[in-house]
Design a protein around this motif. Structure first.
Motif, PDB file in Angstrom:
ATOM      1  N   ASP A  23      -4.013   1.105   9.160  1.00  0.00           N
ATOM      2  CA  ASP A  23      -4.475   0.488   7.914  1.00  0.00           C
ATOM      3  C   ASP A  23      -4.775   1.599   6.904  1.00  0.00           C
ATOM      4  O   ASP A  23      -5.920   1.869   6.573  1.00  0.00           O
ATOM      5  CB  ASP A  23      -5.735  -0.348   8.209  1.00  0.00           C
TER       6      ASP A  23
ATOM      7  N   SER B 265       2.455  -1.592   4.409  1.00  0.00           N
ATOM      8  CA  SER B 265       2.241  -0.220   3.965  1.00  0.00           C
ATOM      9  C   SER B 265       3.581   0.507   3.907  1.00  0.00           C
ATOM     10  O   SER B 265       4.517   0.195   4.639  1.00  0.00           O
ATOM     11  CB  SER B 265       1.184   0.462   4.816  1.00  0.00           C
TER      12      SER B 265
ATOM     13  N   SER C  41       1.236   4.639   0.661  1.00  0.00           N
ATOM     14  CA  SER C  41       0.259   5.369   1.462  1.00  0.00           C
ATOM     15  C   SER C  41       0.403   6.886   1.499  1.00  0.00           C
ATOM     16  O   SER C  41      -0.484   7.551   1.981  1.00  0.00           O
ATOM     17  CB  SER C  41       0.308   4.830   2.887  1.00  0.00           C
TER      18      SER C  41
ATOM     19  N   SER D 284      -6.885  -3.982   4.809  1.00  0.00           N
ATOM     20  CA  SER D 284      -6.574  -5.212   5.551  1.00  0.00           C
ATOM     21  C   SER D 284      -7.642  -6.286   5.354  1.00  0.00           C
ATOM     22  O   SER D 284      -7.330  -7.462   5.253  1.00  0.00           O
ATOM     23  CB  SER D 284      -6.330  -4.911   7.026  1.00  0.00           C
TER      24      SER D 284
ATOM     25  N   CYS E 170       0.853  -1.181   0.000  1.00  0.00           N
ATOM     26  CA  CYS E 170       0.000   0.000   0.000  1.00  0.00           C
ATOM     27  C   CYS E 170       0.893   1.238   0.000  1.00  0.00           C
ATOM     28  O   CYS E 170       1.592   1.510   0.972  1.00  0.00           O
ATOM     29  CB  CYS E 170      -0.888  -0.067   1.246  1.00  0.00           C
TER      30      CYS E 170
END
Ligand SMILES: Nc1nc2c(ncn2[C@@H]2O[C@H](COP(=O)(O)OP(=O)(O)OP(=O)(O)O)[C@@H](O)[C@H]2O)c(=O)[nH]1
Ligand SMILES: [Mg+2]
Length: 360
Positions: free
Chosen positions: A215, A232, A206, A220, A204
């Motif tokens: 998250d 992440s 982010s 997730s 991910c």
């Protein structure tokens, strides 16, 4: 079964356009490939060393002339411009992915108004879902053709049964990585290089506003439903850190609240996703981590070093890294009875320190 026989193990970075694949690639490998590039481009490829604190600690003790880490290769795939924006993979990408051993899907979760999103809005869950469907559809087409062909040839053999089973699994909307195969079936399948069967993880990407969020992409739930590991990563910041002189990196990380080294974590994650472990050899000439597959025997490990050692294998003096460190030296580890003599069939454990006795 030794990775050496097939060249180094490869992880393919895939994902939708502008998801940050090249940024992540640079952050991981320390390369300086052009990000935000337009037009048709070649894939970026780099072999990287797998950070291993055990190698560092052993080198402190042995003071070797040479220190060698295990390696893996990352391939950053650039989709052609102007291709269908709802697809992440084009035919050039598919050709490259055929010999990838595992995949990492870079999912865009960062917001950046200067970077056009090919699908208009940032929506990580949608992207994961649709790339998953894409992989499955590609596999399904391969299998349909194959089943049709085998039926024409009236072949109702093991391969046919296997193809039909895989096809049914895909038709029910599930990836092949969630299906169990016998060793024989796995071998039969290998030549097909099916994408949804390859081990895969989600990365991910982010953005800095996702730092510290447990998250960040809200991924997730879907990750666990699909049986995918999730990590992440803030691509842009990581790339920036990796561009700094080494001695400045830790302070920069701390200042930004970037936590533990996510680059190290990701590489180690990828290594284990590939089913790889390391055994160690230590001496004055060299301290080294060697790559084998989980489940390999002592004699396979010997073969990774040299075919003569494999052929003339007698025994492997083996001590677990933790036991060695606790004892403080090889002599002390022997005194404590921690050094075992293992035979050919011993299943090597990650972190085993080994010394092979052999005849030539
Ligand atoms: N704010 C922010 N921008 C990012 C991040 N990661 C990538 N970008 C920006 O997004 C743009 C695209 O990044 P690339 O790494 O080239 O993305 P890519 O997936 O390789 O793109 P293609 O190869 O064209 O598919 C660049 O302008 C990056 O600077 C991030 O974590 N945060
Ligand atoms: Mg790119």
């Amino acid at each position: 079964m030794q990775p050496e026989e097939s060249g180094s193990m490869k992880v393919g970075l895939i994902g939708f356009a502008r998801s940050g694949k090249t940024t992540v690639f640079n952050a991981i490998t320390g390369a300086r490939a052009e990000v935000g590039a337009y037009g048709s481009r070649d894939a970026n490829i780099a072999v990287i060393k797998v950070p291993d604190a055990r190698v560092d600690a052993l080198a402190e003790i042995y003071k070797p002339k040479k220190k060698t880490y295990a390696e893996i290769e990352f391939v950053d795939i650039a989709p052609a411009e102007g291709s269908d924006q709802d697809r992440a993979l084009d035919s050039a990408a598919l050709t490259l992915l055929k010999n990838a051993d595992a995949l990492a899907h870079v999912v865009r979760a960062f917001k950046n108004d200067n970077v056009m999103h090919p699908r208009d809005t940032v929506n990580p869950v949608r992207d994961v879902q649709s790339l998953e469907e894409e992989l499955q559809l590609i596999d399904l087409i391969v299998l349909e053709k194959r089943v049709e062909r085998l039926e024409k040839e009236h072949r109702k053999d093991q391969e046919y049964e296997l193809m039909v089973r895989c096809k049914a699994h895909l038709e029910s909307g599930k990836p092949l990585r969630t299906l169990d195969f016998s060793a024989q079936d796995a071998l039969l399948l290998r030549s097909y290089s099916l994408l949804s069967q390859k081990p895969m993880m989600l990365l991910c990407n982010s953005g800095d506003d996702g730092l510290g969020d447990a998250d960040p992409g809200g991924l997730s739930e879907i990750a666990s439903a699909l049986g995918l590991d999730l990590i992440s990563f803030c691509g842009a910041l990581e790339m920036e850190v990796n561009g700094l002189p080494e001695e400045e990196r830790a302070a920069f990380r701390e200042e930004l609240g970037m936590g533990e080294e996510s680059r190290t974590r990701f590489i180690q994650f990828a290594y284990s996703m590939l089913g790889l472990i390391s055994f160690l050899t230590a001496g004055e000439p060299e301290v080294r981590a060697w790559t084998i597959r989980k489940g390999d025997h002592a004699v396979d490990a010997a073969g990774v070093i040299h075919s003569d050692i494999k052929r003339g294998f007698i025994r492997a003096e083996t001590v677990a890294y933790a036991d060695f460190m606790e004892a403080g030296s090889m002599a002390k580890a022997k005194e404590k009875g921690k050094v075992r003599l293992e035979g050919k069939d011993y299943i090597v454990q990650d972190g085993d320190m080994m010394l092979f006795r052999f005849n030539v």
